[in-house]
Design a protein around this motif. Structure first.
Motif, PDB file in Angstrom:
ATOM      1  N   MET A 109      35.837  50.329   7.423  1.00 45.66           N
ATOM      2  CA  MET A 109      35.790  48.908   7.160  1.00 45.66           C
ATOM      3  C   MET A 109      34.340  48.449   7.078  1.00 45.66           C
ATOM      4  O   MET A 109      33.494  48.938   7.803  1.00 45.66           O
ATOM      5  CB  MET A 109      36.447  48.123   8.291  1.00 45.66           C
ATOM      6  CG  MET A 109      37.922  48.233   8.398  1.00 45.66           C
ATOM      7  SD  MET A 109      38.727  47.401   7.066  1.00 45.66           S
ATOM      8  CE  MET A 109      40.293  48.157   7.226  1.00 45.66           C
ATOM      9  N   LYS A 110      34.135  47.499   6.204  1.00 41.03           N
ATOM     10  CA  LYS A 110      32.811  46.883   6.064  1.00 41.03           C
ATOM     11  C   LYS A 110      32.937  45.381   6.222  1.00 41.03           C
ATOM     12  O   LYS A 110      33.916  44.775   5.791  1.00 41.03           O
ATOM     13  CB  LYS A 110      32.217  47.179   4.680  1.00 41.03           C
ATOM     14  CG  LYS A 110      31.904  48.633   4.441  1.00 41.03           C
ATOM     15  CD  LYS A 110      30.734  49.075   5.253  1.00 41.03           C
ATOM     16  CE  LYS A 110      30.369  50.509   4.901  1.00 41.03           C
ATOM     17  NZ  LYS A 110      29.183  50.949   5.564  1.00 41.03           N
ATOM     18  N   ASP A 111      31.922  44.779   6.826  1.00 40.65           N
ATOM     19  CA  ASP A 111      31.826  43.329   6.989  1.00 40.65           C
ATOM     20  C   ASP A 111      30.789  42.836   5.985  1.00 40.65           C
ATOM     21  O   ASP A 111      29.612  43.161   6.099  1.00 40.65           O
ATOM     22  CB  ASP A 111      31.393  43.005   8.417  1.00 40.65           C
ATOM     23  CG  ASP A 111      31.098  41.524   8.633  1.00 40.65           C
ATOM     24  OD1 ASP A 111      31.440  40.700   7.769  1.00 40.65           O
ATOM     25  OD2 ASP A 111      30.522  41.205   9.684  1.00 40.65           O
ATOM     26  N   LEU A 112      31.247  42.080   4.986  1.00 41.03           N
ATOM     27  CA  LEU A 112      30.334  41.502   4.002  1.00 41.03           C
ATOM     28  C   LEU A 112      30.003  40.068   4.398  1.00 41.03           C
ATOM     29  O   LEU A 112      30.899  39.282   4.701  1.00 41.03           O
ATOM     30  CB  LEU A 112      30.967  41.490   2.610  1.00 41.03           C
ATOM     31  CG  LEU A 112      31.320  42.836   1.999  1.00 41.03           C
ATOM     32  CD1 LEU A 112      31.924  42.622   0.615  1.00 41.03           C
ATOM     33  CD2 LEU A 112      30.112  43.738   1.916  1.00 41.03           C
ATOM     34  N   THR A 113      28.730  39.742   4.418  1.00 40.59           N
ATOM     35  CA  THR A 113      28.295  38.366   4.633  1.00 40.59           C
ATOM     36  C   THR A 113      28.082  37.738   3.263  1.00 40.59           C
ATOM     37  O   THR A 113      27.318  38.265   2.449  1.00 40.59           O
ATOM     38  CB  THR A 113      26.978  38.322   5.424  1.00 40.59           C
ATOM     39  OG1 THR A 113      27.161  39.005   6.662  1.00 40.59           O
ATOM     40  CG2 THR A 113      26.542  36.884   5.680  1.00 40.59           C
ATOM     41  N   VAL A 114      28.801  36.641   3.010  1.00 35.12           N
ATOM     42  CA  VAL A 114      28.724  35.982   1.709  1.00 35.12           C
ATOM     43  C   VAL A 114      28.257  34.548   1.883  1.00 35.12           C
ATOM     44  O   VAL A 114      28.509  33.918   2.907  1.00 35.12           O
ATOM     45  CB  VAL A 114      30.080  36.026   0.968  1.00 35.12           C
ATOM     46  CG1 VAL A 114      30.492  37.447   0.673  1.00 35.12           C
ATOM     47  CG2 VAL A 114      31.169  35.314   1.746  1.00 35.12           C
ATOM     48  N   ILE A 115      27.565  34.044   0.859  1.00 32.27           N
ATOM     49  CA  ILE A 115      27.083  32.670   0.844  1.00 32.27           C
ATOM     50  C   ILE A 115      27.805  31.949  -0.283  1.00 32.27           C
ATOM     51  O   ILE A 115      27.746  32.377  -1.448  1.00 32.27           O
ATOM     52  CB  ILE A 115      25.548  32.613   0.632  1.00 32.27           C
ATOM     53  CG1 ILE A 115      24.824  33.503   1.648  1.00 32.27           C
ATOM     54  CG2 ILE A 115      25.063  31.172   0.686  1.00 32.27           C
ATOM     55  CD1 ILE A 115      25.061  33.157   3.099  1.00 32.27           C
ATOM     56  N   LEU A 116      28.474  30.856   0.072  1.00 36.13           N
ATOM     57  CA  LEU A 116      29.274  30.088  -0.884  1.00 36.13           C
ATOM     58  C   LEU A 116      28.780  28.646  -0.932  1.00 36.13           C
ATOM     59  O   LEU A 116      28.127  28.175   0.004  1.00 36.13           O
ATOM     60  CB  LEU A 116      30.742  30.077  -0.442  1.00 36.13           C
ATOM     61  CG  LEU A 116      31.399  31.431  -0.217  1.00 36.13           C
ATOM     62  CD1 LEU A 116      32.630  31.259   0.654  1.00 36.13           C
ATOM     63  CD2 LEU A 116      31.762  32.044  -1.540  1.00 36.13           C
ATOM     64  N   GLU A 117      29.120  27.952  -1.997  1.00 37.59           N
ATOM     65  CA  GLU A 117      28.891  26.514  -2.033  1.00 37.59           C
ATOM     66  C   GLU A 117      29.799  25.889  -0.981  1.00 37.59           C
ATOM     67  O   GLU A 117      30.946  26.306  -0.816  1.00 37.59           O
ATOM     68  CB  GLU A 117      29.212  25.949  -3.412  1.00 37.59           C
ATOM     69  CG  GLU A 117      28.267  26.427  -4.504  1.00 37.59           C
ATOM     70  CD  GLU A 117      26.828  26.014  -4.244  1.00 37.59           C
ATOM     71  OE1 GLU A 117      26.585  24.854  -3.838  1.00 37.59           O
ATOM     72  OE2 GLU A 117      25.936  26.854  -4.442  1.00 37.59           O
ATOM     73  N   ASP A 118      29.312  24.894  -0.256  1.00 40.73           N
ATOM     74  CA  ASP A 118      30.099  24.229   0.770  1.00 40.73           C
ATOM     75  C   ASP A 118      30.924  23.121   0.114  1.00 40.73           C
ATOM     76  O   ASP A 118      30.573  21.946   0.161  1.00 40.73           O
ATOM     77  CB  ASP A 118      29.185  23.669   1.864  1.00 40.73           C
ATOM     78  CG  ASP A 118      29.957  23.060   3.017  1.00 40.73           C
ATOM     79  OD1 ASP A 118      31.177  23.302   3.107  1.00 40.73           O
ATOM     80  OD2 ASP A 118      29.352  22.335   3.816  1.00 40.73           O
ATOM     81  N   GLY A 141      41.946  44.085  -6.641  1.00 41.61           N
ATOM     82  CA  GLY A 141      42.705  45.007  -5.804  1.00 41.61           C
ATOM     83  C   GLY A 141      42.117  45.236  -4.429  1.00 41.61           C
ATOM     84  O   GLY A 141      42.419  46.231  -3.779  1.00 41.61           O
ATOM     85  N   VAL A 142      41.269  44.312  -3.980  1.00 41.41           N
ATOM     86  CA  VAL A 142      40.624  44.437  -2.672  1.00 41.41           C
ATOM     87  C   VAL A 142      41.382  43.579  -1.665  1.00 41.41           C
ATOM     88  O   VAL A 142      41.536  42.376  -1.864  1.00 41.41           O
ATOM     89  CB  VAL A 142      39.146  43.987  -2.732  1.00 41.41           C
ATOM     90  CG1 VAL A 142      38.515  44.020  -1.348  1.00 41.41           C
ATOM     91  CG2 VAL A 142      38.360  44.846  -3.705  1.00 41.41           C
ATOM     92  N   GLU A 149      37.941  47.068   3.078  1.00 42.22           N
ATOM     93  CA  GLU A 149      37.883  48.534   3.064  1.00 42.22           C
ATOM     94  C   GLU A 149      36.916  49.014   1.976  1.00 42.22           C
ATOM     95  O   GLU A 149      36.085  49.889   2.212  1.00 42.22           O
ATOM     96  CB  GLU A 149      39.276  49.098   2.815  1.00 42.22           C
ATOM     97  CG  GLU A 149      39.359  50.597   2.888  1.00 42.22           C
ATOM     98  CD  GLU A 149      39.301  51.126   4.307  1.00 42.22           C
ATOM     99  OE1 GLU A 149      38.695  52.193   4.493  1.00 42.22           O
ATOM    100  OE2 GLU A 149      39.847  50.487   5.221  1.00 42.22           O
ATOM    101  N   ASP A 150      37.030  48.443   0.779  1.00 43.49           N
ATOM    102  CA  ASP A 150      36.235  48.878  -0.372  1.00 43.49           C
ATOM    103  C   ASP A 150      35.120  47.867  -0.636  1.00 43.49           C
ATOM    104  O   ASP A 150      35.265  46.948  -1.438  1.00 43.49           O
ATOM    105  CB  ASP A 150      37.138  49.031  -1.600  1.00 43.49           C
ATOM    106  CG  ASP A 150      36.431  49.666  -2.786  1.00 43.49           C
ATOM    107  OD1 ASP A 150      35.186  49.786  -2.768  1.00 43.49           O
ATOM    108  OD2 ASP A 150      37.132  50.037  -3.741  1.00 43.49           O
ATOM    109  N   ALA A 151      34.001  48.053   0.040  1.00 44.83           N
ATOM    110  CA  ALA A 151      32.891  47.102  -0.049  1.00 44.83           C
ATOM    111  C   ALA A 151      32.277  47.054  -1.453  1.00 44.83           C
ATOM    112  O   ALA A 151      31.899  45.988  -1.915  1.00 44.83           O
ATOM    113  CB  ALA A 151      31.820  47.437   0.974  1.00 44.83           C
ATOM    114  N   ALA A 152      32.187  48.179  -2.124  1.00 44.58           N
ATOM    115  CA  ALA A 152      31.579  48.207  -3.453  1.00 44.58           C
ATOM    116  C   ALA A 152      32.401  47.386  -4.445  1.00 44.58           C
ATOM    117  O   ALA A 152      31.855  46.574  -5.205  1.00 44.58           O
ATOM    118  CB  ALA A 152      31.426  49.638  -3.951  1.00 44.58           C
ATOM    119  N   ALA A 153      33.711  47.549  -4.430  1.00 42.48           N
ATOM    120  CA  ALA A 153      34.585  46.787  -5.329  1.00 42.48           C
ATOM    121  C   ALA A 153      34.553  45.305  -4.967  1.00 42.48           C
ATOM    122  O   ALA A 153      34.542  44.437  -5.848  1.00 42.48           O
ATOM    123  CB  ALA A 153      36.011  47.319  -5.278  1.00 42.48           C
TER     124      ALA A 153
END
Length: 68
Positions: A1-10, A26-27, A48-52
């Protein structure tokens, strides 16, 4: 598992758009949290699939700031 930190518009709908993009790629999102910070939305997505996931998010303009 990977934890992605994302920045979004609020603003309403940005997390939904990210979820839709990931679903189309498919993620599966295993876990998530999000909070507002200085006019942006900061989210953590457990996948699970950080690259995708990274590709799908970046295609819709979401900044992926980190991966752990």
């Amino acid at each position: 598992m990977k934890d992605l930190t994302v920045i979004l518009e609020d603003r309403p709908g940005t997390m939904a758009a990210a979820g839709e993009a990931l679903g189309k790629a498919g993620v599966n999102i295993e876990g998530l949290c999000g909070f507002p910070c200085e006019g942006k939305g900061v989210g953590h997505l457990l996948v699970e699939d950080a690259a995708a996931a990274r590709r799908a998010l970046e295609e819709i303009g979401v900044e992926v700031r980190g991966e752990r």
